[in-house]
Scaffold this motif. Structure first.
Motif, PDB file in Angstrom:
ATOM      1  N   PRO A 185       1.089  -1.011  -0.544  1.00  0.00           N
ATOM      2  CA  PRO A 185       0.044  -0.133  -0.070  1.00  0.00           C
ATOM      3  C   PRO A 185       1.042   1.443   0.255  1.00  0.00           C
ATOM      4  O   PRO A 185       2.597   1.268   0.542  1.00  0.00           O
ATOM      5  N   THR A 186       0.378   2.316  -0.883  1.00  0.00           N
ATOM      6  CA  THR A 186       1.079   3.603  -0.461  1.00  0.00           C
ATOM      7  C   THR A 186      -0.012   4.709  -0.215  1.00  0.00           C
ATOM      8  O   THR A 186       0.081   5.821  -0.978  1.00  0.00           O
ATOM      9  N   HIS A 187      -0.318   4.834   0.904  1.00  0.00           N
ATOM     10  CA  HIS A 187      -1.652   5.770   1.278  1.00  0.00           C
ATOM     11  C   HIS A 187      -1.630   5.829   2.623  1.00  0.00           C
ATOM     12  O   HIS A 187      -2.653   5.924   3.675  1.00  0.00           O
ATOM     13  N   LYS A 188      -0.285   6.394   3.005  1.00  0.00           N
ATOM     14  CA  LYS A 188       0.091   6.581   4.873  1.00  0.00           C
ATOM     15  C   LYS A 188      -1.002   7.871   5.131  1.00  0.00           C
ATOM     16  O   LYS A 188      -1.484   7.235   6.222  1.00  0.00           O
ATOM     17  N   GLU A 189      -1.930   8.835   4.058  1.00  0.00           N
ATOM     18  CA  GLU A 189      -2.629   9.794   4.521  1.00  0.00           C
ATOM     19  C   GLU A 189      -3.489   9.766   5.125  1.00  0.00           C
ATOM     20  O   GLU A 189      -3.403   9.657   6.093  1.00  0.00           O
ATOM     21  N   GLN A 190      -3.802   8.014   4.725  1.00  0.00           N
ATOM     22  CA  GLN A 190      -4.955   7.544   5.224  1.00  0.00           C
ATOM     23  C   GLN A 190      -4.900   6.923   6.720  1.00  0.00           C
ATOM     24  O   GLN A 190      -6.076   7.172   7.902  1.00  0.00           O
ATOM     25  N   GLY A 191      -3.748   6.506   7.444  1.00  0.00           N
ATOM     26  CA  GLY A 191      -3.634   6.392   8.847  1.00  0.00           C
ATOM     27  C   GLY A 191      -3.446   8.006   9.349  1.00  0.00           C
ATOM     28  O   GLY A 191      -3.699   7.777  10.837  1.00  0.00           O
ATOM     29  N   ILE A 192      -2.483   8.800   8.532  1.00  0.00           N
ATOM     30  CA  ILE A 192      -2.338   9.854   9.772  1.00  0.00           C
ATOM     31  C   ILE A 192      -3.586  10.736   9.937  1.00  0.00           C
ATOM     32  O   ILE A 192      -4.306  10.704  10.884  1.00  0.00           O
ATOM     33  N   MET A 193      -4.763  10.575   8.637  1.00  0.00           N
ATOM     34  CA  MET A 193      -6.647  11.188   9.239  1.00  0.00           C
ATOM     35  C   MET A 193      -6.973  10.419  10.532  1.00  0.00           C
ATOM     36  O   MET A 193      -7.989  11.037   9.912  1.00  0.00           O
ATOM     37  N   ALA A 194      -6.803   8.611  10.498  1.00  0.00           N
ATOM     38  CA  ALA A 194      -7.189   8.203  11.098  1.00  0.00           C
ATOM     39  C   ALA A 194      -7.216   8.726  12.587  1.00  0.00           C
ATOM     40  O   ALA A 194      -7.952   8.730  13.327  1.00  0.00           O
ATOM     41  N   ILE A 195      -5.839   8.638  12.882  1.00  0.00           N
ATOM     42  CA  ILE A 195      -4.931   9.470  13.921  1.00  0.00           C
ATOM     43  C   ILE A 195      -5.721  11.371  14.835  1.00  0.00           C
ATOM     44  O   ILE A 195      -6.271  11.770  15.478  1.00  0.00           O
ATOM     45  N   MET A 196      -6.140  12.144  12.670  1.00  0.00           N
ATOM     46  CA  MET A 196      -6.389  12.954  13.326  1.00  0.00           C
ATOM     47  C   MET A 196      -7.546  13.232  13.937  1.00  0.00           C
ATOM     48  O   MET A 196      -8.352  13.989  14.745  1.00  0.00           O
ATOM     49  N   GLU A 197      -8.584  11.953  13.122  1.00  0.00           N
ATOM     50  CA  GLU A 197     -10.375  11.236  14.007  1.00  0.00           C
ATOM     51  C   GLU A 197     -10.118  11.502  15.151  1.00  0.00           C
ATOM     52  O   GLU A 197     -11.288  11.699  15.668  1.00  0.00           O
ATOM     53  N   LYS A 198      -9.354  10.289  15.406  1.00  0.00           N
ATOM     54  CA  LYS A 198      -8.882   9.707  17.050  1.00  0.00           C
ATOM     55  C   LYS A 198      -9.415  10.938  17.960  1.00  0.00           C
ATOM     56  O   LYS A 198      -9.764  11.138  18.631  1.00  0.00           O
ATOM     57  N   TYR A 199      -8.210  11.640  17.351  1.00  0.00           N
ATOM     58  CA  TYR A 199      -7.793  13.139  18.770  1.00  0.00           C
ATOM     59  C   TYR A 199      -8.194  14.020  18.029  1.00  0.00           C
ATOM     60  O   TYR A 199      -8.218  14.868  18.994  1.00  0.00           O
ATOM     61  N   HIS A 200      -8.758  14.874  17.301  1.00  0.00           N
ATOM     62  CA  HIS A 200      -9.793  16.029  16.484  1.00  0.00           C
ATOM     63  C   HIS A 200      -8.919  16.671  16.308  1.00  0.00           C
ATOM     64  O   HIS A 200      -8.461  17.910  16.587  1.00  0.00           O
ATOM     65  N   ALA A 201      -7.528  16.322  16.440  1.00  0.00           N
ATOM     66  CA  ALA A 201      -6.608  17.493  15.344  1.00  0.00           C
ATOM     67  C   ALA A 201      -6.979  17.887  14.168  1.00  0.00           C
ATOM     68  O   ALA A 201      -7.914  17.556  13.086  1.00  0.00           O
ATOM     69  N   GLU A 202      -6.364  19.113  13.916  1.00  0.00           N
ATOM     70  CA  GLU A 202      -6.649  19.686  12.409  1.00  0.00           C
ATOM     71  C   GLU A 202      -5.853  19.985  11.701  1.00  0.00           C
ATOM     72  O   GLU A 202      -4.159  19.636  12.347  1.00  0.00           O
ATOM     73  N   ASP A 203      -5.778  19.880  10.533  1.00  0.00           N
ATOM     74  CA  ASP A 203      -4.998  20.165   9.391  1.00  0.00           C
ATOM     75  C   ASP A 203      -3.253  21.212   9.677  1.00  0.00           C
ATOM     76  O   ASP A 203      -2.535  21.101   9.587  1.00  0.00           O
ATOM     77  N   GLU A 204      -3.896  22.082   9.917  1.00  0.00           N
ATOM     78  CA  GLU A 204      -2.665  22.755  10.697  1.00  0.00           C
ATOM     79  C   GLU A 204      -1.780  22.475  12.165  1.00  0.00           C
ATOM     80  O   GLU A 204      -0.663  22.641  11.532  1.00  0.00           O
ATOM     81  N   GLN A 205      -2.076  21.626  12.482  1.00  0.00           N
ATOM     82  CA  GLN A 205      -0.950  20.771  13.467  1.00  0.00           C
ATOM     83  C   GLN A 205      -0.350  19.307  13.200  1.00  0.00           C
ATOM     84  O   GLN A 205       0.672  19.104  13.630  1.00  0.00           O
ATOM     85  N   ILE A 206      -0.722  19.136  11.631  1.00  0.00           N
ATOM     86  CA  ILE A 206      -0.098  17.985  11.144  1.00  0.00           C
ATOM     87  C   ILE A 206       1.982  18.192  10.071  1.00  0.00           C
ATOM     88  O   ILE A 206       1.299  19.129   9.424  1.00  0.00           O
ATOM     89  N   VAL A 207       2.272  17.335  10.563  1.00  0.00           N
ATOM     90  CA  VAL A 207       4.264  17.541   9.906  1.00  0.00           C
ATOM     91  C   VAL A 207       4.479  16.465   9.374  1.00  0.00           C
ATOM     92  O   VAL A 207       4.404  15.200  10.195  1.00  0.00           O
ATOM     93  N   VAL A 208       4.972  16.509   8.594  1.00  0.00           N
ATOM     94  CA  VAL A 208       5.011  15.486   7.870  1.00  0.00           C
ATOM     95  C   VAL A 208       6.779  15.449   7.210  1.00  0.00           C
ATOM     96  O   VAL A 208       7.147  15.870   6.725  1.00  0.00           O
ATOM     97  N   PHE A 209       7.657  14.549   7.476  1.00  0.00           N
ATOM     98  CA  PHE A 209       8.367  14.480   7.028  1.00  0.00           C
ATOM     99  C   PHE A 209       9.393  12.921   6.610  1.00  0.00           C
ATOM    100  O   PHE A 209       8.480  11.926   6.723  1.00  0.00           O
ATOM    101  N   GLY A 210       9.819  13.416   5.347  1.00  0.00           N
ATOM    102  CA  GLY A 210       9.840  12.093   4.255  1.00  0.00           C
ATOM    103  C   GLY A 210      11.298  12.428   3.208  1.00  0.00           C
ATOM    104  O   GLY A 210      11.814  13.256   3.127  1.00  0.00           O
TER     105      GLY A 210
END
Length: 261
Positions: A185-210
């Motif tokens: 699979p190549t959709h890491k963003e789906q896992g990030i979105m699941a964490i956002m939903e769990k913790y009610h995080a907003e887009d401006e709080q997300i930082v990704v390194f790759g």
């Protein structure tokens, strides 16, 4: 939204492993990277791994670095505080079609049906063509992949010039080495979105390194995206910031620059 002392917004950090947390050549974790992870957590930020690696493989890395959350299997797995919230394999029907249609003599393959670094090949020819020994490989000539309950990855002996030979049936792939392709699979963003939903995080709080092409889907415009200095040009083009190489304190330097540590 959580605001910490000093008016700093809580951030949710997601780090790829290979070439990001680790140096590309030696696969070591720089001391500065370990320190950055420690300081981010000390400052109240959420730190997670976001990797294409198998959940069990990613877990070993997380434990080594003191990280308790993982998006694994390219977005098909999510683990928080030791609990696997979900861990899905590849779509079985598409896997069966691929393995039915591939020329196994020209492109021998191995399938990973379990949550561990273990794969099954039907012929010794696979090990003759593939140099890597990262996964334990069993040779089972009568292996019935059609009866597998899960297939997490498929390794195929193939060069980039031979991609046209592979009947993908819609399955995504990444390159493990010059002579080895991985269907994963190549959709890491789906896992990030699941964490956002769990913790009610907003887009401006997300930082990704790759650093690699399998990080592209999590380099979204609404998130803070940081490419390593050793990253692929295509990923750098998507990044909001390009830091130093992984082995030149890239993670630590970026976190210091933006005041997260």
């Amino acid at each position: 939204r959580t605001i910490h002392k000093g008016g700093i917004m809580k951030k949710y950090f997601f780090f790829d492993i290979d070439g990001t947390l680790t140096t590309p050549l030696t696969q070591d974790y720089p001391a500065s990277t370990r320190e950055a992870v420690r300081l981010l957590q000390k400052n109240g930020h959420f730190v997670a791994i976001a990797t294409g690696r198998m959940q069990a493989d990613a877990r070993a890395v997380a434990e080594d670095l003191g990280i308790t959350a993982m998006v694994s299997d390219g977005g098909n797995g999510l683990t928080i505080d030791g609990d696997i919230l979900y861990h899905k394999g590849l779509p079985l029907e598409q896997c069966r079609l691929l393995l039915n249609d591939i020329d196994m003599e020209k492109h021998p393959w191995a399938a990973a049906p379990e949550n561990r670094k273990y794969r099954i090949a039907k012929t010794e020819h696979y090990l003759e063509k593939i140099k890597d020994r990262y996964y334990e490989t069993a040779i089972i000539p009568d292996y019935d992949y059609g009866a597998a309950e899960q297939i997490y990855k498929i390794f195929i002996a193939c060069t980039k010039e031979e991609v046209k030979d592979i009947p993908f049936h819609g399955l995504p792939h990444v390159w493990f080495s010059r002579d080895s392709m991985i269907i994963e699979p190549t959709h890491k963003e789906q896992g990030i979105m699941a964490i956002m939903e769990k913790y009610h995080a907003e887009d401006e709080q997300i930082v990704v390194f790759g650093d690699g092409l399998n990080d592209c889907t999590m380099f979204r415009k609404e998130w803070m995206t940081i490419a390593m200095g050793n990253a692929k040009p295509e990923l750098k083009a998507r990044a909001k910031y390009i830091t130093d190489d992984a082995d030149e304190n890239g993670i630590y330097n970026a976190c210091r620059r933006f005041g997260w540590i």
